[in-house]
Motif scaffolding. Structure first.
Motif: not given
Length: 89
Positions: A3-6, A66-70
């Motif tokens: 997922t990409l969240a802005l 649930s892991d933040t990649l960046l």
């Protein structure tokens, strides 16, 4: 799932099938910022309208499950058959 969240107003979140590819995550050792590019499917042209005035520097989070990649900011947008978003830490 990717997922990409802005952090825009209102917030925007993208996931497959909207996300069609995620580039290699670059984490250089020598002082450069980590960065990655994410391609969104723009077959309908909807993302061209959405990103015609890009929210540069807004906070962006790329996650796998649930892991933040960046976590970084939007530093580039390229419009075409896909919309390529560049995120830089």
């Amino acid at each position: 799932m990717i997922t990409l969240a802005l952090a825009t107003e209102p917030p925007m979140t993208f996931s497959p099938p909207q996300i069609i590819s995620v580039g290699a995550l670059h984490r250089p050792l020598g002082g450069e910022n980590a960065n990655v590019s994410v391609d969104l499917d723009n077959a309908t042209g909807a993302f061209t309208r959405l990103f015609s005035d890009p929210p540069f520097l807004c906070e962006v989070t790329l996650m796998r499950d649930s892991d933040t990649l960046l976590r970084g900011s939007l530093s580039g947008v390229r419009l075409g058959a896909t919309v390529q978003l560049t995120v830089e830490a």
